[in-house]
Write an enzyme that holds these catalytic residues in place. Structure first.
Site, short mmCIF file in Angstrom:
data_model
loop_
_atom_site.label_atom_id
_atom_site.label_comp_id
_atom_site.label_asym_id
_atom_site.label_seq_id
_atom_site.Cartn_x
_atom_site.Cartn_y
_atom_site.Cartn_z
N CYS A 299 43.74 66.03 32.96
CA CYS A 299 43.02 64.76 32.99
C CYS A 299 42.03 64.79 31.84
O CYS A 299 41.01 65.48 31.89
CB CYS A 299 42.31 64.55 34.32
SG CYS A 299 41.37 63.00 34.33
N TYR B 197 41.11 50.69 38.49
CA TYR B 197 42.55 50.48 38.73
C TYR B 197 42.98 49.02 38.69
O TYR B 197 43.80 48.57 39.48
CB TYR B 197 42.95 51.17 40.05
CG TYR B 197 42.98 52.66 39.86
CD1 TYR B 197 44.11 53.29 39.36
CD2 TYR B 197 41.85 53.44 40.10
CE1 TYR B 197 44.14 54.66 39.13
CE2 TYR B 197 41.85 54.81 39.87
CZ TYR B 197 43.00 55.41 39.39
OH TYR B 197 43.03 56.76 39.15
N ASP C 291 44.99 56.49 32.77
CA ASP C 291 44.09 56.71 33.89
C ASP C 291 42.90 55.77 33.72
O ASP C 291 42.20 55.83 32.72
CB ASP C 291 43.62 58.16 33.85
CG ASP C 291 42.87 58.55 35.11
OD1 ASP C 291 43.04 57.87 36.14
OD2 ASP C 291 42.12 59.54 35.06
N HIS C 292 42.67 54.93 34.65
CA HIS C 292 41.58 53.95 34.63
C HIS C 292 41.76 52.97 33.46
O HIS C 292 42.47 53.25 32.51
CB HIS C 292 40.19 54.58 34.52
CG HIS C 292 39.93 55.61 35.57
ND1 HIS C 292 38.76 56.32 35.64
CD2 HIS C 292 40.68 56.05 36.61
CE1 HIS C 292 38.82 57.16 36.67
NE2 HIS C 292 39.98 57.02 37.27
N HIS D 297 44.07 68.74 39.98
CA HIS D 297 43.30 67.81 39.15
C HIS D 297 41.93 68.42 38.88
O HIS D 297 41.28 68.90 39.80
CB HIS D 297 43.15 66.48 39.91
CG HIS D 297 42.53 65.38 39.10
ND1 HIS D 297 41.19 65.33 38.80
CD2 HIS D 297 43.08 64.31 38.51
CE1 HIS D 297 40.95 64.26 38.07
NE2 HIS D 297 42.08 63.61 37.87
N HIS E 282 46.96 62.65 32.89
CA HIS E 282 46.11 61.45 33.00
C HIS E 282 45.43 61.26 31.66
O HIS E 282 44.68 62.13 31.24
CB HIS E 282 44.97 61.69 34.01
CG HIS E 282 45.40 61.67 35.44
ND1 HIS E 282 44.49 61.84 36.47
CD2 HIS E 282 46.59 61.47 36.03
CE1 HIS E 282 45.11 61.75 37.63
NE2 HIS E 282 46.40 61.55 37.39
C1 DNO Z 1 40.57 59.04 39.98
C2 DNO Z 1 41.61 60.04 40.23
C3 DNO Z 1 41.23 61.07 41.27
C4 DNO Z 1 42.46 61.91 41.58
C5 DNO Z 1 42.23 63.00 42.57
C6 DNO Z 1 43.45 63.89 42.63
O1 DNO Z 1 40.83 58.05 39.38
O2 DNO Z 1 42.00 60.64 39.05
O3 DNO Z 1 40.78 60.44 42.40
O4 DNO Z 1 43.44 61.10 42.12
O5 DNO Z 1 41.13 63.75 42.24
O6 DNO Z 1 43.42 64.59 43.82
#
Ligand code: DNO
Length: 397
Positions: free
Chosen positions: A273, A370, A353-354, A235, A300
Site C-alpha cells: 500500500c 471510496y 486506493d482511495h 496490509h 494499493h
Molecule cells: C482503507 C483500506 C484498509 C484495508 C485494511 C485491510 O482504505 O486500505 O481499510 O482494507 O486495512 O485489512
C-alpha cells in the site's frame, strides 16, 4: 502483460454498482463478506453466492479484502485458539471456491485513521488528512490516561496544547467525534468509554508482544493457506506508527522483513500500500517494493504529501511524495520475472486506493475515499503510467 486492474466493491450495499464498475476499466473485484461477524467462519455457500454475483457481472473476484483478524487473536487472549482455527477454516473454504488472495491487517483496535475526512483540496475536490497534533490533543487532554505524556516529546505536547486551547467548547466536544469517527477504518463508532476500555485491554500488549502474536498467527495460518492455495497479503499500518499508545508493527522495511521472515513461505506475503507506507517520512516506497517484490501479492496505489511531524494529506495518485513511476516500474519488472520463470501468481491485482470526492460525487455520501470519480481518475492515470512504462521496457529490449 499488465497488472490485473481491480476495484474495491463493498458488496450489494455499495452505492456503486457492478454495472457501473464495468465502465471504469477494471476486470477484477476486490470484496469481502462484510455481513459476517469478525471471527466467524466464512461458509462456502456465502462465498459462492458472492462469487457468482461478481462473475455474473463479468468480473473475477480477485482478492478478499479483508478477512478480518479478531482482536483476541491480536491480543492472544480468551478464545484466540478457536478464532485461529476459524481463520484457517475460512482460508480453506475460500481456497475450495477458487479464491486465491486474502488481504488482512494486524492494526490493534483501529484500522486506517484520519483526523479529517473532508478536507478542501486545491482544485475544489475533497480529500482526507491526518494531523498528529489533533490525535495528540485527544490522547493527552480527553483520554487522559496515566503515562500518556511519556509518549510525546515536549514539542509535540506544546503543539497539541496550542491546538486544544484554540478550540471552543463545542469543538472540544467534537474532538472525540472527529478522532473516532474520523478514524474511518474503525467501522463502528465507539463512545469515549468504549474506546478507553478497548485501549485498556492493550495495556499489557507492547510492541514485542504484538509482534510475537503476529508471528504466532502466521505460523498457524500459513500452512493452512498453503494447503488451500491461498496467498496471504498483510496490509501495512496506516499511519505507519503507533497510535494512541497502541503498537503498530507493519510500518517500515524492517517490520516487513521480520514478518516475512517469521514464516518464510510465498503464501505469507504483503499488500503493497503505497499510501500507507508513503506516509512514513523515512520510508522509501520504491526501495521497499524492490526489496520485497517477490512477496507482494496485492497492490494499493495512491499518493500522499507528508512532513516529518507525521502529518499527511492524500494527494492525486500521480502527485505527492511517493515515486509512483519508480514503484510501478519495480512491480512491472517483478511481474515480468514471474512470467519468465513460470512462477505463476503473476496477476498482481492492483487497485486505485482511495480517490478525492469530486465532480458529480460532491455532496454525495460515500465511505471516505471510496467514491466513483476520484478512483476512476486514479485508475485512468495509473493505467496510463503502466502502459508507458511497459512500452518503454519493451522498446529497450
Ligand atoms: C482503507 C483500506 C484498509 C484495508 C485494511 C485491510 O482504505 O486500505 O481499510 O482494507 O486495512 O485489512
Amino acid at each position: 502483460m499488465a497488472f490485473e486492474q481491480s476495484w474495491r466493491w463493498y458488496g450489494p450495499t455499495d452505492p456503486i454498482s457492478l454495472t457501473q464498475i464495468r465502465q471504469v476499466g477494471a476486470t477484477g473485484i476486490v470484496t469481502a463478506l462484510h455481513h459476517i461477524p469478525y471471527g466467524a467462519v466464512w461458509p462456502v455457500d456465502e462465498i459462492m453466492k458472492r462469487k457468482k454475483m461478481v462473475e455474473a457481472a463479468g468480473f473475477r473476484w480477485t482478492v478478499v479484502e479483508s478477512l478480518p483478524v479478531h482482536e483476541n487473536i491480536k491480543k492472544r487472549k480468551r478464545n484466540h485458539r478457536e478464532l485461529i482455527s476459524n481463520y484457517q477454516q475460512s482460508l480453506r473454504n475460500l481456497g475450495s471456491c477458487g479464491i486465491d488472495t486474502v488481504c488482512y491487517n494486524f492494526m490493534p483496535i483501529l484500522d486506517w485513521s484520519r483526523t479529517d475526512v473532508d478536507v478542501p483540496f486545491r482544485d475544489g475536490s475533497r480529500t482526507t488528512n491526518f494531523q498528529e497534533r489533533i490525535v495528540a490533543a485527544f490522547d493527552l487532554f480527553e483520554l487522559q490516561r496515566p503515562g500518556t505524556e511519556k509518549r510525546y516529546t515536549p514539542s509535540e505536547i506544546s503543539a497539541a496544547q496550542r491546538y486544544f486551547d484554540g478550540l471552543d467548547a463545542a469543538e472540544k466536544e467534537g474532538l472525540l467525534r472527529m478522532v473516532v469517527l474520523g478514524l474511518p477504518g474503525s467501522g463502528e463508532t465507539l463512545t469515549l468509554q468504549e474506546l478507553k476500555d478497548a485501549l485498556k485491554e492493550y495495556d499489557d500488549v507492547g510492541d514485542a508482544d504484538l509482534r510475537g502474536n503476529l508471528h504466532h498467527f502466521l505460523k498457524e495460518v500459513t500452512p493452512a493457506a498453503e494447503e488451500a492455495g491461498v496467498l496471504l497479503a498483510i496490509h501495512p499500518d496506516d499511519p505507519p506508527r503507533p497510535l494512541l499508545g497502541l503498537p503498530r508493527i507493519v510500518s517500515n522495511a524492517e517490520d516487513i522483513a521480520q514478518l516475512l521472515g517469521a514464516s518464510p513461505s510465498l503464501h505469507n506475503g504483503l499488500t503493497l500500500c503505497t499510501g500507507s507506507l508513503g506516509a512514513g517520512y523515512t520510508n522509501d516506497v520504491a526501495g521497499i517494493t524492490r526489496r520485497f517484490a517477490d512477496r507482494i501479492h496485492f497492490v494499493h496505489l495512491r499518493n500522499v504529501r507528508r512532513n516529518p511531524e507525521g502529518d499527511f494529506l492524500e494527494e492525486n495518485h500521480l502527485d505527492g511524495d511517493v515515486d509512483m513511476y519508480g514503484v510501478m516500474k519495480e512491480l512491472l519488472l517483478e511481474q515480468q520475472r514471474r512470467v519468465r520463470e513460470g512462477i505463476g501468481h503473476h496477476r498482481m491485482p492492483m487497485r486505485p486506493d482511495h480517490g478525492h470526492l469530486m465532480l458529480d460525487d460532491l455532496g454525495k455520501r460515500y465511505y471516505p475515499g471510496y467514491s466513483l470519480y476520484g478512483r476512476m481518475r486514479g485508475l485512468a492515470e495509473l493505467r496510463g503510467l503502466e502502459l508507458g512504462i511497459l512500452r518503454s521496457l519493451q522498446d529497450a529490449r
